[in-house]
Design an enzyme around this catalytic site. Sequence first.
Site, PDB file in Angstrom:
ATOM      1  N   ARG A 282      -2.984  -1.646 -16.713  1.00  0.00           N
ATOM      2  CA  ARG A 282      -2.270  -2.710 -15.982  1.00  0.00           C
ATOM      3  C   ARG A 282      -0.980  -3.129 -16.686  1.00  0.00           C
ATOM      4  O   ARG A 282      -0.163  -3.832 -16.118  1.00  0.00           O
ATOM      5  CB  ARG A 282      -3.197  -3.903 -15.736  1.00  0.00           C
ATOM      6  CG  ARG A 282      -2.611  -4.926 -14.760  1.00  0.00           C
ATOM      7  CD  ARG A 282      -3.655  -5.866 -14.170  1.00  0.00           C
ATOM      8  NE  ARG A 282      -4.584  -6.354 -15.158  1.00  0.00           N
ATOM      9  CZ  ARG A 282      -4.298  -7.268 -16.098  1.00  0.00           C
ATOM     10  NH1 ARG A 282      -3.103  -7.816 -16.148  1.00  0.00           N
ATOM     11  NH2 ARG A 282      -5.210  -7.639 -16.972  1.00  0.00           N
TER      12      ARG A 282
ATOM     13  N   TYR B 164      11.253  -1.869   7.265  1.00  0.00           N
ATOM     14  CA  TYR B 164       9.889  -1.364   7.368  1.00  0.00           C
ATOM     15  C   TYR B 164       8.978  -2.531   7.792  1.00  0.00           C
ATOM     16  O   TYR B 164       9.087  -3.637   7.253  1.00  0.00           O
ATOM     17  CB  TYR B 164       9.464  -0.809   6.007  1.00  0.00           C
ATOM     18  CG  TYR B 164       8.024  -0.420   5.966  1.00  0.00           C
ATOM     19  CD1 TYR B 164       7.566   0.675   6.687  1.00  0.00           C
ATOM     20  CD2 TYR B 164       7.099  -1.160   5.241  1.00  0.00           C
ATOM     21  CE1 TYR B 164       6.225   1.017   6.673  1.00  0.00           C
ATOM     22  CE2 TYR B 164       5.766  -0.805   5.223  1.00  0.00           C
ATOM     23  CZ  TYR B 164       5.338   0.274   5.943  1.00  0.00           C
ATOM     24  OH  TYR B 164       4.019   0.614   5.940  1.00  0.00           O
TER      25      TYR B 164
ATOM     26  N   ASP C 146      15.275  -0.459  -0.293  1.00  0.00           N
ATOM     27  CA  ASP C 146      14.122   0.396  -0.050  1.00  0.00           C
ATOM     28  C   ASP C 146      14.683   1.793   0.213  1.00  0.00           C
ATOM     29  O   ASP C 146      15.286   2.046   1.251  1.00  0.00           O
ATOM     30  CB  ASP C 146      13.341  -0.137   1.157  1.00  0.00           C
ATOM     31  CG  ASP C 146      12.077   0.666   1.431  1.00  0.00           C
ATOM     32  OD1 ASP C 146      12.033   1.853   1.066  1.00  0.00           O
ATOM     33  OD2 ASP C 146      11.148   0.098   2.042  1.00  0.00           O
TER      34      ASP C 146
ATOM     35  N   LYS D 137       5.406   8.472   0.660  1.00  0.00           N
ATOM     36  CA  LYS D 137       6.180   9.266   1.601  1.00  0.00           C
ATOM     37  C   LYS D 137       6.747  10.518   0.904  1.00  0.00           C
ATOM     38  O   LYS D 137       5.988  11.373   0.508  1.00  0.00           O
ATOM     39  CB  LYS D 137       7.268   8.390   2.233  1.00  0.00           C
ATOM     40  CG  LYS D 137       6.731   7.041   2.751  1.00  0.00           C
ATOM     41  CD  LYS D 137       5.693   7.168   3.856  1.00  0.00           C
ATOM     42  CE  LYS D 137       4.907   5.883   4.097  1.00  0.00           C
ATOM     43  NZ  LYS D 137       5.704   4.683   4.307  1.00  0.00           N
TER      44      LYS D 137
HETATM   45  C1  LIG Z   1       5.575   3.349   4.101  1.00  0.00           C
HETATM   46  C2  LIG Z   1       6.753   2.540   3.744  1.00  0.00           C
HETATM   47  C3  LIG Z   1       6.641   1.399   2.924  1.00  0.00           C
HETATM   48  C4  LIG Z   1       5.305   0.883   2.415  1.00  0.00           C
HETATM   49  O1  LIG Z   1       4.694   1.749   1.564  1.00  0.00           O
HETATM   50  P1  LIG Z   1       3.105   1.851   1.323  1.00  0.00           P
HETATM   51  O2  LIG Z   1       2.999   2.920   0.320  1.00  0.00           O
HETATM   52  O3  LIG Z   1       2.468   2.137   2.639  1.00  0.00           O
HETATM   53  O4  LIG Z   1       2.665   0.504   0.810  1.00  0.00           O
HETATM   54  C5  LIG Z   1       7.793   0.717   2.597  1.00  0.00           C
HETATM   55  N1  LIG Z   1       9.008   1.092   3.070  1.00  0.00           N
HETATM   56  C6  LIG Z   1       9.153   2.159   3.872  1.00  0.00           C
HETATM   57  C7  LIG Z   1      10.509   2.519   4.364  1.00  0.00           C
HETATM   58  C8  LIG Z   1       8.044   2.915   4.241  1.00  0.00           C
HETATM   59  O5  LIG Z   1       8.207   3.970   5.057  1.00  0.00           O
END
Ligand SMILES: *Cc1c(COP(=O)(O)O)cnc(C)c1O
Length: 391
Positions: free
Chosen positions: A48, A102, A174, A199
Amino acid sequence: MKHDKLGLNTICTHTGELEDATFKGAVSPLYMSTSYAFENVDTKRYPRYFNTPNQEALSRKIAALEKTETALIFGSGMAAISTALLAYLKSGDHVVLQQMLYGGTYNFVTEQFQRYGISYTFVKGSEADDFEAAITPDTKVIYIETPSNPLLTITDMAAIGALAKKHDLVSMIDNTFASPVNQNPIEFGIDIVLHSATKYMGGHSDILAGAVACSEELMKPIYLTGRNLGGNLSDYTVWLLERSLKTMGIRVKAQNENAMKMAEYLDRHNSVSTVYYPGLSSHPGHQLAKKQMKGYGGMLSFDLDESCDPEKFRDSLKLIKPSMSLAGIESTLLSPAKTSHALLPQEERVNQGISSRLIRFSLGIEDIEDLKADIEQAIKASKTEMAVNSK
Ligand SMILES: *Cc1c(COP(=O)(O)O)cnc(C)c1O
């Protein structure tokens, strides 16, 4: 070796790897311990605390990929995003966010921030002026996502980075849709880069993970908040993610190429009214994308025209899987109005340009001719009776 001088695929394959001194194995050994010998307060290792050998190895790779000093690995994209935002926002603060976000991030802000006394403004446009108009004396953070979900709008990273500096704010992005292969926001003056590693970094639709990358200095509050919130990733998955990243450069390059070819094919198609892909010169963000992206990415969206039934289209696909997630090596698609954006009120969806005919397409690495053939037969099968009869 100076890792910031290495090429993308060399960083993917080697940077950060742990040496197997005992057996001279080719890959990083996996250290699953949650208990390490106590040395002193500063060096004690604990998962952690983000400091197990495998976490530190993967952090070095991700920092190098994002051309910055350091990175932390989280148990999901949302753990990374929520930790970074909470590290920089406290009661009384205000944050300016891009509206096209998102869905999970949008929900986190709208469902949680009021309880913490944090106020927020969503900005409709993608111009720096739109963001500047939303800044108040309490604003601490500007948050963007480019290319955005699902219409692939492009926000000017250099302009947002400069705006944040001018007003002494922290800028966050992001970078999930682009991946570090196609875009390095730090080079354009953005402070903190966030990823859902679920992703493109994971890339095989089998890992849930997240990451934050930035300078050592900016990471300090994120480290402390992260240690308290505890959204860490177990070392086994850390190790799997390190393995996945070795092929990210070649995977994403293949996905970029497939997306470009698919976008051109759909753009010429009689039954498709609009294609949203930053690689097309008709896309409103094309020039900006050309300036700030190294590749246009593996995601695109398109509107089926009135002659097709979107549900029949999805049901008729044989190779491409209708699926909630994205960025895997297998091609998937979904209808945002029915899935990722289903919780938005109809009016807000239409306002954002998300119609019931919109399809979001995540290109995989299959052969493009097979993908085109699947789309072609599904479009044919989706022709509504009315359209067929009127021919
Ligand atoms: C999937 C996604 C997230 C969230 O991610 P998780 O791993 O599902 O928590 C955040 N931003 C974008 C653009 C995403 O496609």
